[in-house]
Design a protein around this motif. Structure first.
Motif, short mmCIF file in Angstrom:
data_model
loop_
_atom_site.label_atom_id
_atom_site.label_comp_id
_atom_site.label_asym_id
_atom_site.label_seq_id
_atom_site.Cartn_x
_atom_site.Cartn_y
_atom_site.Cartn_z
N GLU A 51 0.83 -1.21 0.00
CA GLU A 51 0.00 0.00 0.00
C GLU A 51 0.86 1.25 0.00
OE1 GLU A 51 -3.19 0.07 2.85
OE2 GLU A 51 -3.71 -2.01 2.41
N LYS A 52 1.96 1.22 0.76
CA LYS A 52 2.89 2.36 0.78
C LYS A 52 3.52 2.54 -0.60
CE LYS A 52 7.01 1.90 2.45
NZ LYS A 52 8.18 1.68 3.30
N ILE A 53 3.92 1.44 -1.22
CA ILE A 53 4.54 1.49 -2.54
C ILE A 53 3.57 2.06 -3.57
CG2 ILE A 53 5.45 0.07 -4.43
CD1 ILE A 53 6.63 -1.76 -2.19
N GLU A 54 2.32 1.63 -3.50
CA GLU A 54 1.31 2.12 -4.45
C GLU A 54 1.10 3.62 -4.31
OE1 GLU A 54 -1.95 -1.18 -5.41
OE2 GLU A 54 -1.71 -0.84 -3.27
N SER A 55 1.36 4.18 -3.14
CA SER A 55 1.14 5.60 -2.92
C SER A 55 2.29 6.48 -3.41
CB SER A 55 0.89 5.87 -1.43
OG SER A 55 2.10 5.75 -0.69
N PHE A 56 3.42 5.88 -3.79
CA PHE A 56 4.55 6.65 -4.29
C PHE A 56 4.16 7.36 -5.58
CE2 PHE A 56 7.90 3.47 -2.47
CZ PHE A 56 7.74 4.02 -1.20
N ASP A 57 4.66 8.58 -5.75
CA ASP A 57 4.44 9.31 -6.98
C ASP A 57 5.51 8.92 -8.00
OD1 ASP A 57 2.26 10.79 -6.01
OD2 ASP A 57 3.58 12.26 -5.09
N ALA A 58 5.07 8.71 -9.24
CA ALA A 58 6.01 8.40 -10.31
C ALA A 58 6.89 9.62 -10.53
CB ALA A 58 5.25 8.01 -11.57
N PRO A 59 8.10 9.53 -10.99
CA PRO A 59 8.73 8.30 -11.46
C PRO A 59 9.43 7.54 -10.33
CG PRO A 59 10.16 10.15 -11.94
CD PRO A 59 8.92 10.71 -11.27
N ILE A 60 9.18 6.27 -10.29
CA ILE A 60 9.83 5.35 -9.36
C ILE A 60 10.41 4.22 -10.22
CG2 ILE A 60 9.45 3.66 -7.52
CD1 ILE A 60 9.16 6.49 -6.51
N THR A 61 11.61 3.80 -9.88
CA THR A 61 12.23 2.69 -10.60
C THR A 61 12.20 1.45 -9.72
OG1 THR A 61 13.67 4.17 -11.83
CG2 THR A 61 14.34 1.87 -11.70
N VAL A 62 11.74 0.37 -10.29
CA VAL A 62 11.73 -0.93 -9.64
C VAL A 62 12.70 -1.81 -10.42
CG1 VAL A 62 10.31 -2.92 -9.01
CG2 VAL A 62 9.32 -0.63 -8.98
N ALA A 63 13.66 -2.39 -9.74
CA ALA A 63 14.70 -3.14 -10.44
C ALA A 63 14.95 -4.50 -9.81
CB ALA A 63 16.00 -2.35 -10.44
N LYS A 64 15.26 -5.46 -10.67
CA LYS A 64 15.72 -6.76 -10.19
C LYS A 64 17.20 -6.60 -9.83
CE LYS A 64 12.82 -9.74 -13.04
NZ LYS A 64 12.85 -10.79 -14.08
N ALA A 65 17.61 -7.30 -8.77
CA ALA A 65 19.01 -7.24 -8.36
C ALA A 65 19.48 -8.64 -7.98
CB ALA A 65 19.17 -6.29 -7.17
N TYR A 66 20.82 -8.80 -7.99
CA TYR A 66 21.42 -10.08 -7.63
C TYR A 66 22.77 -9.81 -6.98
CZ TYR A 66 23.58 -14.67 -7.96
OH TYR A 66 24.21 -15.84 -7.67
N ASP A 67 23.01 -10.46 -5.84
CA ASP A 67 24.30 -10.36 -5.15
C ASP A 67 24.67 -11.76 -4.66
OD1 ASP A 67 26.49 -10.00 -3.48
OD2 ASP A 67 25.72 -8.14 -2.63
N GLN A 68 25.60 -12.40 -5.35
CA GLN A 68 25.96 -13.78 -5.03
C GLN A 68 26.57 -13.95 -3.64
OE1 GLN A 68 28.74 -15.05 -7.98
NE2 GLN A 68 30.39 -13.73 -7.24
N ASN A 69 26.94 -12.87 -2.99
CA ASN A 69 27.55 -12.94 -1.67
C ASN A 69 26.54 -12.98 -0.53
OD1 ASN A 69 30.25 -12.84 -2.68
ND2 ASN A 69 29.93 -10.66 -3.08
N LEU A 70 25.26 -12.91 -0.83
CA LEU A 70 24.22 -12.92 0.20
C LEU A 70 23.54 -14.29 0.29
CD1 LEU A 70 22.50 -9.50 -0.61
CD2 LEU A 70 24.19 -9.97 1.17
N ASP A 71 23.02 -14.61 1.48
CA ASP A 71 22.25 -15.84 1.65
C ASP A 71 20.97 -15.80 0.81
OD1 ASP A 71 24.10 -16.91 3.41
OD2 ASP A 71 23.03 -16.23 5.20
N TYR A 72 20.40 -14.61 0.69
CA TYR A 72 19.22 -14.40 -0.16
C TYR A 72 19.68 -13.49 -1.30
CZ TYR A 72 16.48 -16.41 3.59
OH TYR A 72 15.95 -17.27 4.51
N PRO A 73 20.25 -14.08 -2.36
CA PRO A 73 20.96 -13.29 -3.37
C PRO A 73 20.08 -12.53 -4.37
CG PRO A 73 21.02 -15.59 -3.97
CD PRO A 73 20.38 -15.51 -2.61
#
Length: 82
Positions: free
Chosen positions: A23-45
């Motif tokens: 709900e908080k995210i939906e209330s953000f005013d554009a422009p907002i960037t949503v990106a996929k990320a990956y970090d092999q050094n994390l348990d949840y990469p």
């Protein structure tokens, strides 16, 4: 007789924090960037970055499913794939 309120169906994501914050995210005013990320050094990469927040995943499939849900819920945002 109780009042009948129109309630939006709660969107459930694989990541519980994202479900909580939607709900908080939906209330953000554009422009907002949503990106996929990956970090092999994390348990949840695998991650989705939204504005100043990140949502982490152990599995790429779960991250990708949530990314697609976000695209359908907030199409006004910019979505960046890896």
């Amino acid at each position: 007789m109780p009042l009948n309120y129109n309630k939006m169906k709660k969107v459930v994501f694989n990541n519980g924090d994202l479900s909580f914050d939607i709900e908080k995210i939906e209330s953000f005013d554009a422009p907002i960037t949503v990106a996929k990320a990956y970090d092999q050094n994390l348990d949840y990469p695998f991650a989705i970055d939204v504005e100043d927040g990140s949502y982490f995943y152990a599995e790429q499939k779960e991250r990708d499913e949530d990314f697609e849900k976000l695209k359908s819920i907030v199409p006004k945002f910019s979505f960046v794939e890896l």
